[in-house]
Design a protein around this motif. Structure first.
Motif, PDB file in Angstrom:
ATOM      1  N   PHE A  41      -5.947  13.633   2.911  1.00 48.24           N
ATOM      2  CA  PHE A  41      -5.135  12.449   2.630  1.00 48.24           C
ATOM      3  C   PHE A  41      -5.163  12.089   1.152  1.00 48.24           C
ATOM      4  O   PHE A  41      -6.208  12.132   0.493  1.00 48.24           O
ATOM      5  N   TYR A  42      -3.998  11.714   0.623  1.00 47.81           N
ATOM      6  CA  TYR A  42      -3.784  11.361  -0.779  1.00 47.81           C
ATOM      7  C   TYR A  42      -4.047  12.528  -1.732  1.00 47.81           C
ATOM      8  O   TYR A  42      -4.177  12.314  -2.941  1.00 47.81           O
ATOM      9  N   ASP A  43      -4.145  13.744  -1.226  1.00 47.55           N
ATOM     10  CA  ASP A  43      -4.400  14.905  -2.086  1.00 47.55           C
ATOM     11  C   ASP A  43      -3.473  16.044  -1.657  1.00 47.55           C
ATOM     12  O   ASP A  43      -3.860  16.919  -0.888  1.00 47.55           O
ATOM     13  N   THR A  44      -2.250  15.996  -2.151  1.00 51.96           N
ATOM     14  CA  THR A  44      -1.259  16.989  -1.737  1.00 51.96           C
ATOM     15  C   THR A  44      -1.624  18.401  -2.175  1.00 51.96           C
ATOM     16  O   THR A  44      -1.458  19.343  -1.383  1.00 51.96           O
ATOM     17  N   PRO A  45      -2.113  18.648  -3.398  1.00 51.53           N
ATOM     18  CA  PRO A  45      -2.515  20.019  -3.747  1.00 51.53           C
ATOM     19  C   PRO A  45      -3.580  20.584  -2.810  1.00 51.53           C
ATOM     20  O   PRO A  45      -3.502  21.751  -2.402  1.00 51.53           O
ATOM     21  N   SER A  80      -3.303   2.196   8.737  1.00 48.34           N
ATOM     22  CA  SER A  80      -2.834   1.367   7.635  1.00 48.34           C
ATOM     23  C   SER A  80      -1.672   0.490   8.089  1.00 48.34           C
ATOM     24  O   SER A  80      -0.771   0.952   8.795  1.00 48.34           O
ATOM     25  N   THR A  81      -1.705  -0.773   7.681  1.00 46.23           N
ATOM     26  CA  THR A  81      -0.598  -1.692   7.959  1.00 46.23           C
ATOM     27  C   THR A  81       0.193  -2.005   6.697  1.00 46.23           C
ATOM     28  O   THR A  81       1.128  -2.795   6.740  1.00 46.23           O
ATOM     29  N   PHE A  82      -0.198  -1.413   5.575  1.00 46.79           N
ATOM     30  CA  PHE A  82       0.468  -1.653   4.293  1.00 46.79           C
ATOM     31  C   PHE A  82       0.585  -3.143   3.984  1.00 46.79           C
ATOM     32  O   PHE A  82       1.587  -3.625   3.482  1.00 46.79           O
ATOM     33  N   GLY A  83      -0.481  -3.860   4.357  1.00 45.12           N
ATOM     34  CA  GLY A  83      -0.566  -5.265   3.995  1.00 45.12           C
ATOM     35  C   GLY A  83       0.118  -6.224   4.939  1.00 45.12           C
ATOM     36  O   GLY A  83       0.017  -7.439   4.764  1.00 45.12           O
ATOM     37  N   PHE A  84       0.792  -5.709   5.963  1.00 50.38           N
ATOM     38  CA  PHE A  84       1.553  -6.603   6.840  1.00 50.38           C
ATOM     39  C   PHE A  84       0.742  -7.102   8.027  1.00 50.38           C
ATOM     40  O   PHE A  84       0.958  -8.185   8.512  1.00 50.38           O
ATOM     41  N   GLY A  85      -0.162  -6.299   8.533  1.00 47.55           N
ATOM     42  CA  GLY A  85      -0.920  -6.719   9.699  1.00 47.55           C
ATOM     43  C   GLY A  85      -0.026  -6.840  10.918  1.00 47.55           C
ATOM     44  O   GLY A  85       1.010  -6.190  11.030  1.00 47.55           O
ATOM     45  N   ILE A  86      -0.414  -7.733  11.823  1.00 45.70           N
ATOM     46  CA  ILE A  86       0.355  -7.899  13.056  1.00 45.70           C
ATOM     47  C   ILE A  86       1.593  -8.749  12.818  1.00 45.70           C
ATOM     48  O   ILE A  86       2.676  -8.467  13.323  1.00 45.70           O
ATOM     49  N   ASN A  92       4.834 -14.126   1.608  1.00 46.63           N
ATOM     50  CA  ASN A  92       3.675 -13.970   0.739  1.00 46.63           C
ATOM     51  C   ASN A  92       3.661 -12.571   0.148  1.00 46.63           C
ATOM     52  O   ASN A  92       3.958 -11.595   0.834  1.00 46.63           O
ATOM     53  N   PRO A  93       3.322 -12.427  -1.116  1.00 40.54           N
ATOM     54  CA  PRO A  93       3.261 -11.092  -1.718  1.00 40.54           C
ATOM     55  C   PRO A  93       2.251 -10.216  -0.987  1.00 40.54           C
ATOM     56  O   PRO A  93       1.155 -10.657  -0.663  1.00 40.54           O
ATOM     57  N   LYS A  94       2.629  -8.995  -0.740  1.00 41.89           N
ATOM     58  CA  LYS A  94       1.735  -8.048  -0.079  1.00 41.89           C
ATOM     59  C   LYS A  94       1.244  -7.045  -1.120  1.00 41.89           C
ATOM     60  O   LYS A  94       1.537  -5.860  -1.068  1.00 41.89           O
ATOM     61  N   ASP A  95       0.493  -7.551  -2.105  1.00 42.98           N
ATOM     62  CA  ASP A  95       0.127  -6.713  -3.235  1.00 42.98           C
ATOM     63  C   ASP A  95      -0.700  -5.505  -2.807  1.00 42.98           C
ATOM     64  O   ASP A  95      -0.522  -4.407  -3.325  1.00 42.98           O
ATOM     65  N   LYS A  96      -1.630  -5.716  -1.882  1.00 41.30           N
ATOM     66  CA  LYS A  96      -2.438  -4.590  -1.421  1.00 41.30           C
ATOM     67  C   LYS A  96      -1.581  -3.540  -0.749  1.00 41.30           C
ATOM     68  O   LYS A  96      -1.735  -2.338  -0.978  1.00 41.30           O
ATOM     69  N   GLY A  97      -0.643  -3.991   0.079  1.00 41.99           N
ATOM     70  CA  GLY A  97       0.251  -3.053   0.736  1.00 41.99           C
ATOM     71  C   GLY A  97       1.116  -2.294  -0.255  1.00 41.99           C
ATOM     72  O   GLY A  97       1.392  -1.111  -0.090  1.00 41.99           O
ATOM     73  N   LYS A  98       1.528  -2.999  -1.321  1.00 42.51           N
ATOM     74  CA  LYS A  98       2.337  -2.325  -2.340  1.00 42.51           C
ATOM     75  C   LYS A  98       1.529  -1.248  -3.044  1.00 42.51           C
ATOM     76  O   LYS A  98       2.049  -0.170  -3.371  1.00 42.51           O
ATOM     77  N   GLY A  99       0.256  -1.528  -3.278  1.00 33.40           N
ATOM     78  CA  GLY A  99      -0.598  -0.513  -3.894  1.00 33.40           C
ATOM     79  C   GLY A  99      -0.800   0.684  -2.985  1.00 33.40           C
ATOM     80  O   GLY A  99      -0.806   1.832  -3.456  1.00 33.40           O
ATOM     81  N   GLU A 100      -0.976   0.418  -1.684  1.00 36.80           N
ATOM     82  CA  GLU A 100      -1.105   1.515  -0.724  1.00 36.80           C
ATOM     83  C   GLU A 100       0.155   2.368  -0.710  1.00 36.80           C
ATOM     84  O   GLU A 100       0.095   3.596  -0.683  1.00 36.80           O
ATOM     85  N   PHE A 101       1.308   1.683  -0.728  1.00 38.92           N
ATOM     86  CA  PHE A 101       2.565   2.424  -0.699  1.00 38.92           C
ATOM     87  C   PHE A 101       2.723   3.259  -1.967  1.00 38.92           C
ATOM     88  O   PHE A 101       3.246   4.378  -1.925  1.00 38.92           O
ATOM     89  N   GLN A 102       2.281   2.737  -3.091  1.00 38.06           N
ATOM     90  CA  GLN A 102       2.388   3.482  -4.341  1.00 38.06           C
ATOM     91  C   GLN A 102       1.595   4.790  -4.256  1.00 38.06           C
ATOM     92  O   GLN A 102       2.074   5.852  -4.686  1.00 38.06           O
TER      93      GLN A 102
END
Length: 432
Positions: A41-45, A80-86, A92-102
Motif C-alpha cells: 500500500f502507498y508504494d506502487t513501484p 479508510s473513510t477519508f475523513g467522512f466517517g459514518i 466541516n473541512p475534512k483535512d485529514k481525508g484530503k491528505g489521505e486522498f492526496q
C-alpha cells in the motif's frame, strides 16, 4: 484415489501461445491463474515488483492467463473513510481525508484511453502479424501516451508470454477510477474497463465509468472480459458481456464473503462461461501503521496479524463446478486448466509441484488430503449453451431487449475538428 505424477518428457505442459491463425485452436489447453495477494500500500513501484514475481511464478507453472484482484496496483483502501466517517457532511473541512486522498492519488497510475481499442478487437488472429495492422496498432498506442506503470505491466506480459488482467487505480487528471487493464503476450496494452458503479464509500474517491469501456477481447485463449466486484451483480451489465460472446469472464473483487461464491457460480451458469474471480488476501500489517492510516470498521485498532480480507479467489466452470479454490488461507496462486483434450494439472499444494494426467471433467481426491480437484474443457461452453444461451436461443428480443450506449461521455467536448482533447487533459496551450 491417488494421483500419480505423469512421466517426464520433452513436451512442455503448455505450448507457448502463437499469435497466428494457423494454429489448431480446437486443441488448445488454457491454463489460468488467479492471484490472491496484497498490494504494497502507498508504494506502487514495490507493488509492481511484487506483481512481476507473481506473474513469473504463474508463468513457471505454465499459465497463459493471469488475473489479479481489484485495485492491486494503487490499493483498495480498506478501513479508510477519508475523513467522512459514518455521517457524511461537507460543512466541516475534512483535512485529514484530503491528505489521505492526496497519498492515494499519488499511488494511482495514468492509463491510455480505449479510444482505438476497437481496432484491435476486430482483428482476427491471423491479422495480428500483418505489418500494416501491427504498424497501425503500435502507432495508435503510442499516441495514447501510456504511463510508465502501464508500459511496465505490458513488458511483464511480454516477458512471461501471458495474457494479463490487472486491477488498478487509474488516475485521469485529479479523478480516480477503479479499472481493469488487459495485456497480451506480445507485450501490448489492449485496453481497459472502468468500474461503472462504485459501491458505498467508494463513490467518495472513485469516478464512474461509462459504456465505452466494457470490452471483450477475442484472443487465441477465448473471448476475455471483466467486471469489477459488485458490478457483477448488475444483470444488464452482465448481459452486455454475454452479448459480446464472453467465454472467460474475469471478476476481480474486494468481496470476501462466502455469499460471493454463489454470485460467481450463478454467473458461470447464466453466461455459460468460465469465471475467474481474484481477491486480495490482506492482514492489517499490509497497510501503513496506525500513525499513518486509520483503520475503521473493526472496532478497536486491529493487531498487525489480523486478517482484514481473507480472499476467497475461485475459478468456476460453465457447468458450475469449482475448478480451483475458493482459498481463504493466505496469499496464493489459484490455478486450473481449461482445455479439450487430456490435460495436465499442476498441483500447487504439493511440494515440489507435480503434474498429473487426467481426463477433463473428472474428479479426484489427493491421497492424504480431502482437497477435491476438477479439470474442465472449453467444449463445456458449447455444452452449457445447448441448454441455456442467455443471448441466443433462450432470449426473447421481441419482448425484452437491451440497448447499450457504448460511446464515451465527457463533461466538456469541443466542436472544432482540430481540437478533440477532453478538458481534463487540456491546459489550453497549443502543442506543436
Amino acid at each position: 484415489m491417488a494421483l500419480l505424477p505423469s512421466g517426464s518428457g520433452s513436451t512442455p505442459v503448455i505450448a507457448e501461445v502463437e499469435m497466428n491463425g494457423g494454429a489448431d485452436q480446437s486443441a488448445t489447453t488454457v491454463r489460468a491463474t488467479v492471484v490472491q495477494a496484497s498490494t504494497v500500500f502507498y508504494d506502487t513501484p514495490a507493488t509492481l515488483d511484487k506483481a512481476e514475481r507473481l506473474i513469473a511464478e504463474a508463468a513457471g507453472y505454465g499459465s497463459q492467463l493471469v488475473v489479479f484482484p481489484e485495485a492491486f496496483v494503487g490499493g483498495y483502501p480498506r478501513g479508510s473513510t477519508f475523513g467522512f466517517g459514518i455521517n457524511i457532511s461537507m460543512t466541516n473541512p475534512k483535512d485529514k481525508g484530503k491528505g489521505e486522498f492526496q497519498k492515494y492519488h499519488a499511488a494511482a497510475i495514468d492509463v491510455p484511453a480505449n479510444k482505438f481499442s476497437s481496432y484491435f478487437i476486430t482483428l482476427k488472429c491471423q491479422h495480428m502479424v500483418c505489418v500494416n495492422y501491427t504498424t497501425l496498432w503500435i502507432f495508435l498506442l503510442t499516441e495514447q501516451h501510456a504511463g510508465p506503470e502501464v508500459t511496465c505491466l505490458a513488458a511483464m506480459a511480454g516477458k512471461y508470454k501471458v495474457f494479463l488482467v490487472m486491477g488498478v487505480i487509474e488516475r485521469e487528471g485529479h479523478t480516480l477510477y477503479c479499472s481493469v487493464l488487459f495485456f497480451d503476450p506480445l507485450g501490448r496494452y489492449l485496453g481497459k474497463h472502468r468500474k461503472m458503479m462504485p459501491t458505498a464509500l467508494e463513490r467518495i474517491i472513485w469516478g464512474f465509468g461509462d459504456g465505452s469501456t466494457i470490452p471483450v477481447y477475442d484472443t487465441p485463449l477465448g473471448k476475455i472480459g471483466a467486471l469489477i466486484c459488485w458490478e457483477n451483480k448488475m444483470p444488464l451489465l452482465r448481459t452486455a458481456l454475454y452479448g459480446k460472446g464472453i467465454e472467460i469472464y474475469c471478476a476481480p473483487t474486494a468481496d470476501s464473503r462466502p455469499v460471493w461464491q454463489a454470485s460467481m457460480t450463478h454467473i458461470a451458469l447464466e453466461g455459460g462461461c468460465f469465471v475467474l474471480s481474484a481477491n486480495q488476501f490482506c492482514r492489517r500489517k499490509d497497510y501503513p501503521p496506525p500513525s499513518e492510516y486509520a483503520f475503521a470498521g473493526l472496532g478497536e485498532e486491529p493487531s498487525p496479524d489480523t486478517v482484514v480480507c481473507p480472499g476467497g479467489s475461485v475459478i468456476i466452470s460453465p457447468s458450475g463446478e469449482v475448478l480451483a479454490g475458493p482459498n481463504y488461507d493466505g496469499e496464493a496462486l489459484i490455478t486450473a486448466d481449461l482445455g479439450k483434450a487430456l490435460t495436465r494439472y499442476y498441483m500447487l499444494s504439493v511440494h515440489p509441484p507435480c503434474a498429473y494426467d487426467f481426463v477433463p471433467g473428472s474428479q479426484f481426491v489427493l491421497e492424504d488430503s480431502d482437497e477435491m480437484l476438477f479439470c474442465a474443457d472449453m467444449g463445456e461452453i458449447v455444452r452449457a449453451k445447448f441448454a441455456f444461451d442467455v443471448v441466443g436461443h433462450y432470449a426473447r428480443p421481441e419482448v425484452l431487449s437491451l440497448v447499450v450506449d457504448d460511446q464515451p461521455h465527457r463533461p466538456v467536448s469541443f466542436t472544432c475538428a482540430a481540437e478533440k482533447t477532453p478538458a481534463a487533459k487540456s491546459d489550453g496551450t497549443a502543442k506543436p
